[in-house]
Enzyme design. Structure first.
Site, PDB file in Angstrom:
ATOM      1  N   THR A  63     -43.334 -91.683 -66.744  1.00 12.88           N
ATOM      2  CA  THR A  63     -43.471 -90.232 -66.084  1.00 12.88           C
ATOM      3  C   THR A  63     -42.184 -90.301 -65.501  1.00 12.88           C
ATOM      4  OG1 THR A  63     -44.531 -91.090 -63.991  1.00 12.88           O
ATOM      5  CG2 THR A  63     -45.829 -90.285 -65.929  1.00 12.88           C
ATOM      6  N   ASP A  64     -41.742 -91.434 -65.061  1.00 12.33           N
ATOM      7  CA  ASP A  64     -40.213 -91.296 -64.269  1.00 12.33           C
ATOM      8  C   ASP A  64     -39.157 -90.991 -65.482  1.00 12.33           C
ATOM      9  OD1 ASP A  64     -38.516 -92.144 -61.748  1.00 12.33           O
ATOM     10  OD2 ASP A  64     -37.672 -93.391 -63.380  1.00 12.33           O
ATOM     11  N   PHE A 165     -63.321 -45.157 -53.894  1.00 17.08           N
ATOM     12  CA  PHE A 165     -64.447 -46.005 -54.629  1.00 17.08           C
ATOM     13  C   PHE A 165     -65.802 -45.483 -54.210  1.00 17.08           C
ATOM     14  CE2 PHE A 165     -67.021 -50.126 -54.906  1.00 17.08           C
ATOM     15  CZ  PHE A 165     -66.847 -50.293 -56.076  1.00 17.08           C
ATOM     16  N   GLN A 238     -61.098 -52.222 -60.798  1.00 22.88           N
ATOM     17  CA  GLN A 238     -61.267 -52.321 -61.824  1.00 22.88           C
ATOM     18  C   GLN A 238     -60.502 -51.344 -63.047  1.00 22.88           C
ATOM     19  OE1 GLN A 238     -63.225 -52.397 -59.696  1.00 22.88           O
ATOM     20  NE2 GLN A 238     -64.967 -54.116 -59.852  1.00 22.88           N
ATOM     21  N   HIS A 266     -58.232 -55.964 -48.188  1.00 23.16           N
ATOM     22  CA  HIS A 266     -58.922 -54.703 -47.648  1.00 23.16           C
ATOM     23  C   HIS A 266     -57.814 -54.488 -46.400  1.00 23.16           C
ATOM     24  CE1 HIS A 266     -62.462 -55.104 -50.340  1.00 23.16           C
ATOM     25  NE2 HIS A 266     -62.701 -56.379 -49.537  1.00 23.16           N
TER      26      HIS A 266
END
Length: 308
Positions: A63-64, A165, A238, A266
């Site tokens: 990984t190095d 809403f 939605q 909200h």
């Protein structure tokens, strides 16, 4: 990326390097500088089962080494390129350079460094940090097959009216009143997948995907807000989400799939009252902003012919 059977077990594995941070500066002969800052994640699928089962690391890409490859490949990019193209370049390197690597996933988050303006002029080498981040993920197989996804994280948008809403399900636990006048605020997380399925079918135009990212971001925002003078009414998060996703697919033929996540952040109308009634009457002008708890709305849209 398929599993294999090992000692009577179903076995899947991958390994890689995460959170490799790299910045790259390009300088034109005229003294104009460009800069990007990327956080790179790499995941390799490779035939290195022996490293798990016994004392044998001969098939492993360290990984190095992956980390160092990020910096080496950034150095090799003599011309500015999109974050998508860099992800593809890295993934292509790992699957072609290492015999044992069968597939690679490279995901990158780009910080939004933006050129500043001083005295009305774009600065040659001055930048400030913006807000939303540009993301990219390239999945490349040894065969050359490709899955390319771009995205936006943290696109915060708000409109102070033209949102409501009403007529939702009501039961004994429902306290929310109907409203046709409210603030609509959200932080959009968007992902879109391109229809290019091979390294050999990609557009060759420089910075193609950078331009596309900016165009998608504009379409999403324009659909959310509506026309500048009148706006557009949103009957729900939605519905607005669906219209944003649909506008993206309609506008860009080479995008096959869109996923949007839009929490409803909200803004609650302030109510100061006692047993005798309201002490102060607010009229859609003072709110309590809150981001928790918040509504969570997400959906995806893809073309019928898409394999996704």
């Amino acid at each position: 990326m398929a599993h294999e059977v090992v000692e009577g077990f179903k076995f899947e594995q991958r390994h890689g390097k995460e959170r490799v941070r790299v910045a790259r500066v390009w300088k034109t002969p005229q003294g104009r500088h460009f800069v990007v800052e990327w956080r790179v994640g790499i995941s390799l699928f490779s035939d290195c089962v022996n490293s798990y089962l016994r004392d044998d690391n001969s098939d492993i890409v360290a990984t190095d080494t992956m980390k160092n490859t990020v910096y080496a490949k950034a150095k090799e990019c003599s011309d500015i390129l999109s974050v998508e193209d860099f992800a593809i370049l890295l993934a292509k390197h790992f699957v072609s350079f290492y015999q044992k690597v069968t597939g690679a996933i490279v995901n990158i988050v780009e910080k939004p460094w933006e050129r500043v303006t001083v005295d009305g002029q774009p600065h040659q080498h001055g930048f400030k940090l913006g807000s939303e981040k540009h993301t990219a993920e390239a999945i490349v197989q040894k065969s050359g097959s490709l899955q390319l996804t771009s995205g936006i994280e943290g696109l915060s948008v708000l409109k102070t009216t033209q949102s409501g809403f009403v007529n939702f399900i009501r039961d004994k636990y429902t306290a929310l009143p109907d409203t046709r006048e409210r603030i609509l605020a959200t932080e959009v997380t968007a992902l879109w997948r391109y229809s290019y399925e091979s390294l050999y079918t990609l557009p060759q135009k420089p910075l193609y995907f950078t331009d596309k990212y900016l165009e998608v971001k504009t379409v999403l925002a324009d659909t959310f807000f509506g026309p500048p003078n009148t706006g557009v009414y949103s009957p729900s998060v939605q519905n607005t989400l669906y219209l944003m996703a649909k506008a993206t697919l309609n506008r860009f033929p080479d995008i096959a799939y869109v996923h949007l996540k839009m929490p409803n952040l909200h803004f609650l109308p302030v109510n100061i009252s006692n047993k005798d009634g309201p002490i102060v009457k607010f009229e859609d002008d003072v709110y309590l902003p809150t981001d928790e708890p918040h509504g969570s709305i997400q959906a995806s849209l893809s073309r019928l012919w898409s394999k996704l």
